[in-house]
Design a protein around this motif. Structure first.
Motif, short mmCIF file in Angstrom:
data_model
loop_
_atom_site.label_atom_id
_atom_site.label_comp_id
_atom_site.label_asym_id
_atom_site.label_seq_id
_atom_site.Cartn_x
_atom_site.Cartn_y
_atom_site.Cartn_z
N THR A 64 -52.88 31.13 123.14
CA THR A 64 -53.66 30.59 122.02
C THR A 64 -52.76 29.88 121.03
OG1 THR A 64 -55.34 32.31 122.27
CG2 THR A 64 -55.20 31.22 120.12
N TRP A 65 -51.63 30.51 120.69
CA TRP A 65 -50.69 29.91 119.74
C TRP A 65 -50.15 28.59 120.29
CZ3 TRP A 65 -45.75 28.14 119.19
CH2 TRP A 65 -45.28 28.00 117.89
N LEU A 66 -49.74 28.58 121.54
CA LEU A 66 -49.17 27.37 122.14
C LEU A 66 -50.20 26.25 122.22
CD1 LEU A 66 -47.08 29.02 125.00
CD2 LEU A 66 -46.17 27.82 123.00
N ALA A 67 -51.44 26.59 122.60
CA ALA A 67 -52.48 25.56 122.73
C ALA A 67 -52.81 24.93 121.39
CB ALA A 67 -53.73 26.16 123.37
N HIS A 68 -52.95 25.74 120.35
CA HIS A 68 -53.36 25.20 119.05
C HIS A 68 -52.20 24.58 118.28
CE1 HIS A 68 -57.58 26.57 118.96
NE2 HIS A 68 -57.13 27.53 119.75
N MET A 69 -50.97 24.93 118.64
CA MET A 69 -49.81 24.37 117.94
C MET A 69 -49.21 23.17 118.66
SD MET A 69 -49.04 25.61 115.00
CE MET A 69 -47.29 25.33 114.80
N ARG A 70 -49.94 22.59 119.60
CA ARG A 70 -49.43 21.36 120.21
C ARG A 70 -49.39 20.21 119.22
NH1 ARG A 70 -52.89 22.33 125.61
NH2 ARG A 70 -51.46 23.81 126.60
N ASP A 71 -50.30 20.26 118.27
CA ASP A 71 -50.34 19.25 117.21
C ASP A 71 -50.54 19.97 115.89
OD1 ASP A 71 -50.71 17.14 115.50
OD2 ASP A 71 -52.13 16.07 116.80
N PHE A 74 -62.80 23.92 135.18
CA PHE A 74 -61.94 22.83 134.75
C PHE A 74 -62.55 21.96 133.65
CE2 PHE A 74 -61.28 23.44 139.41
CZ PHE A 74 -60.08 24.13 139.32
N GLY A 75 -63.78 22.27 133.21
CA GLY A 75 -64.45 21.41 132.24
C GLY A 75 -63.70 21.27 130.93
N LEU A 76 -63.24 22.38 130.35
CA LEU A 76 -62.54 22.30 129.07
C LEU A 76 -61.21 21.59 129.22
CD1 LEU A 76 -62.56 23.20 126.05
CD2 LEU A 76 -61.21 25.18 126.77
N ALA A 77 -60.47 21.87 130.29
CA ALA A 77 -59.17 21.24 130.50
C ALA A 77 -59.29 19.73 130.66
CB ALA A 77 -58.49 21.84 131.73
N ARG A 78 -60.41 19.27 131.25
CA ARG A 78 -60.59 17.84 131.43
C ARG A 78 -61.10 17.17 130.16
NH1 ARG A 78 -63.63 18.73 137.26
NH2 ARG A 78 -61.74 18.96 138.53
N ALA A 79 -62.00 17.83 129.45
CA ALA A 79 -62.57 17.23 128.25
C ALA A 79 -61.65 17.34 127.04
CB ALA A 79 -63.92 17.88 127.94
N HIS A 80 -60.95 18.47 126.93
CA HIS A 80 -60.07 18.70 125.77
C HIS A 80 -58.73 19.27 126.23
CE1 HIS A 80 -63.58 18.09 123.20
NE2 HIS A 80 -64.23 18.95 123.95
N PRO A 81 -57.93 18.47 126.95
CA PRO A 81 -56.66 19.00 127.48
C PRO A 81 -55.69 19.41 126.38
CG PRO A 81 -56.79 16.61 127.74
CD PRO A 81 -58.15 17.06 127.30
N ASP A 82 -55.88 18.86 125.17
CA ASP A 82 -54.95 19.16 124.09
C ASP A 82 -55.08 20.59 123.56
OD1 ASP A 82 -57.50 18.20 123.34
OD2 ASP A 82 -56.85 17.94 121.27
N LEU A 107 -53.94 20.65 113.50
CA LEU A 107 -54.41 22.01 113.24
C LEU A 107 -54.54 22.25 111.74
CD1 LEU A 107 -55.10 24.85 114.37
CD2 LEU A 107 -52.66 25.39 114.17
N TYR A 108 -53.58 21.75 110.98
CA TYR A 108 -53.63 21.90 109.51
C TYR A 108 -54.84 21.17 108.93
CZ TYR A 108 -52.15 21.80 104.63
OH TYR A 108 -52.11 21.96 103.27
N ARG A 109 -55.11 19.96 109.44
CA ARG A 109 -56.27 19.21 108.95
C ARG A 109 -57.57 19.92 109.30
NH1 ARG A 109 -53.31 14.86 111.13
NH2 ARG A 109 -54.71 14.80 112.94
N ASP A 110 -57.63 20.49 110.49
CA ASP A 110 -58.86 21.16 110.92
C ASP A 110 -59.13 22.44 110.15
OD1 ASP A 110 -59.26 19.15 112.76
OD2 ASP A 110 -58.54 20.31 114.49
N LEU A 111 -58.07 23.21 109.90
CA LEU A 111 -58.23 24.53 109.29
C LEU A 111 -58.10 24.52 107.78
CD1 LEU A 111 -56.22 26.83 111.77
CD2 LEU A 111 -58.69 26.41 111.71
#
Length: 599
Positions: A456-463, A141-149, A467-471
């Motif tokens: 993967t697509w759904l998780a990264h396309m929440r915002d 659960f570590g990733l889900a708690r630290a980075h739920p987005d 995603l555009y700024r990061d990539l």
């Protein structure tokens, strides 16, 4: 001191020579050699210090807290409480400090009552057992708690549900008003996306196969860091012997290896099979508590907590990695300090066992020898393969490790590394593995992969804006061409076939198409047959002659293979709704003739 323990002068000279070459201490070389038992060695050190020796440390003496996890990576000292409440400090002495420590006890003899000596393995085992449930919670659960987005723990966010509902409603409204125009516009949109994907593959095809041009490195890597090897095993009793044989063949100093075999606690057969093998001192069998999803990424996260290496690689149970793979990765890591991960090419070793593994080999050749090197050379995000990924351990921990809820955790991790500003590149020394030979097994495996790509697509396309700024523009475009395009092409392939077939039938039996319809028909035809051709040429052209001979005429069945991929993709859609975190296990069989990474 070692001579007093009965070690001969020639052997000590040999150990000293190895230590000089590997960068390890003489003590580490001695213990990794295997001819001196760990308990015998530390028992002798305990006698030299005048302290009692504990061949095991009862976990009941320890109190669990996050601080004790440091003893998993560098076991040296831990404070305990005896059953009567009196304090006890358990230490793992180091040879280089032995005389200094003995002098301290001689100055204060009563201190000996509060100290005891144990082995590194015994100390790690006690700490592992004490904090196992806490660390399993962290792994699950570590990733889900630290980075739920960016975690796949939630399949669809509230915003995505609203956006999907609005978009579908908008499409239905527009279709009700202008049905023909709406269908044509959607048709053109998908056709142009597929056309851009075809152009990407054409560019990768034109770029050649850089992985066929191997770089040479010295066989002796010189002073080396500790390298951790993680292998997540579940229901793999039949192949663990083959895996150990391959890991024993890695060209890396034994004293600088930290190999962890990760087994689910319910998997008694695999654990029993491993304990029946005479494993070297560099191996540890780590039992993963049954908390959270029973997935490979959760087991890898559990192993990551204990990883002692500066660098880390993961292998699957059926893998046959090239013996020099770690050496190549180490040379590249030194030359590229910004690169956080190197992906080794995966090669299918049983391509001659039928049409299905032959087409799988063709697909892997196109992906790992053409497309991924093309993306890596241009600094674009890479969806990693599921095995033979080499990482900087500190970077891997910093990005949160693997997502336990993503059943294609490799593709997701590749994107998260790029979003965090880390580069991923390719190696040339391959890992050989086998493709499924049965259709049902292949479908289950491929549907899991497609489901993970959807996660993967759904998780990264929440915002999408973030995603555009990061990539950046190029990375954002590559993400959609590789991830979005791959999913849409698999799902829509039967529809494309149907459109082309109906257009051909229409031209043969009815009035000619309008210029607009003719253009769409031409694009569909180019997308369909162009994709078949480029897919085949990418894989075929990157293969050595020996691999091509094994394929036979299987390459002519690419259209059937693509229909099977579509079937698997639609199955994945259903599973994403009903069983999003279910891990369809791919069974493996031991090979009578193990190819030794010569491909």
């Amino acid at each position: 001191m070692l001579a007093k323990l009965g070690l001969s002068k020639p052997w000590l000279d040999e150990l000293e020579r190895r230590a000089t070459l590997s960068g390890a201490t003489l003590e580490q070389e001695l213990l990794s050699d295997g001819r001196v038992r760990e308990d015998a060695y530390y028992g002798a050190l305990a006698r030299g210090l005048g302290l009692p020796f504990m061949d095991n440390v009862p976990p009941a003496l320890l109190a669990d807290c996050a601080a004790i996890d440091t003893q998993l990576t560098r076991p040296r000292i831990i404070r305990c409480r005896r059953p009567d409440g009196s304090p006890l400090t358990v230490i793992v002495p180091e040879l280089l400090r032995l005389f200094e420590e003995r002098a301290q006890f001689e100055r204060a003899p009563r201190l000996r009552e509060q100290f005891a000596v144990t082995t590194p393995s015994a100390l790690r085992a006690a700490v592992r057992e004490t904090g196992r449930l806490r660390r399993a919670e962290q792994a699950a659960f570590g990733l889900a708690r630290a980075h739920p987005d960016i975690s796949a723990h939630e399949v669809l966010s509230k915003g995505q549900k609203v956006a999907a509902a609005v978009l579908l409603a908008l499409v239905f409204v527009v279709m009700a008003i202008h049905p023909a125009s709406t269908v044509h516009c959607l048709h053109l949109l998908f056709s142009m996306l597929f056309c851009i994907m075809l152009l990407l593959r054409l560019a990768a095809l034109k770029a050649g196969a850089p992985l066929n041009r191997r770089q040479n490195f010295p066989a002796d890597p010189g002073p080396t860091p500790v390298y951790t090897v993680l292998a997540a095993l579940y229901d793999e009793a039949a192949v663990v012997g083959q895996l150990i044989e391959r890991l024993n063949g890695l060209n890396w100093p034994r004293s600088r290896l930290d190999i962890k075999l990760l087994c689910e606690e319910r998997d008694d057969a695999t654990i029993t099979a491993l304990r029946a093998i005479d494993l070297g001192p560099e191996y540890e069998v780590v039992v993963v508590p049954d908390i959270g999803p029973r997935t490979k990424p959760k087991a890898l996260n559990y192993g990551l907590i204990e990883a002692r290496g500066e660098f880390l690689v993961i292998y699957d149970a059926e893998d046959r990695p090239h013996a020099d793979q770690l050496i190549e990765a180490w040379h590249h890591f030194r030359a590229a300090p910004r690169t956080a991960c190197f992906q080794s090419p995966l090669v299918i070793g049983n391509g001659g066992e039928g049409a299905l593994p032959a087409l799988f080999a063709l697909e892997y050749s196109a992906l790992f020898r053409r497309l991924l090197p093309f993306l890596a050379e241009r600094g674009l995000p890479l969806p990693l393969g599921g095995t033979s990924n080499h990482f900087r351990t500190d970077v891997l921990r910093a990005v949160g490790g693997w997502d336990p809820y993503n059943v294609t955790e490799d593709a997701d991790l590749g994107m998260r590394l790029h979003r965090a500003g880390h580069a991923t590149e390719m190696l040339t020394r391959p890992t050989v593995e086998d493709a499924p030979t049965r259709q049902r097994v292949w479908i289950n495996q491929r549907s899991r992969w497609h489901k993970g790509w959807m996660q993967t697509w759904l998780a990264h396309m929440r915002d999408p804006a973030r995603l555009y700024r990061d990539l950046g523009f190029r990375g954002f475009l590559a993400f959609h061409l590789v991830v979005t395009g791959q999913l849409l092409s698999a799902l829509a392939h039967p529809l494309t076939l149907l459109l082309v077939a109906s257009s051909i039938a229409h031209v043969a039996t009815s009035e000619p198409y309008s210029p607009w319809e003719q253009a769409l028909f031409a694009i569909d035809l180019a997308n369909l047959f162009g994709s078949y051709m480029v897919f085949t040429l990418m894989g075929w052209g990157a293969m050595p002659k020996e691999e091509r001979r094994r394929l036979g005429t299987a390459r002519f069945f690419v259209p059937v293979y693509w229909l099977m991929m579509s079937w698997a993709a639609w199955k994945a859609m259903r599973e994403l709704r009903d069983r999003p975190f279910f891990w369809a296990k791919t069974p493996h069989e031991a090979k009578a003739d193990v190819r030794r990474g010569k491909t």
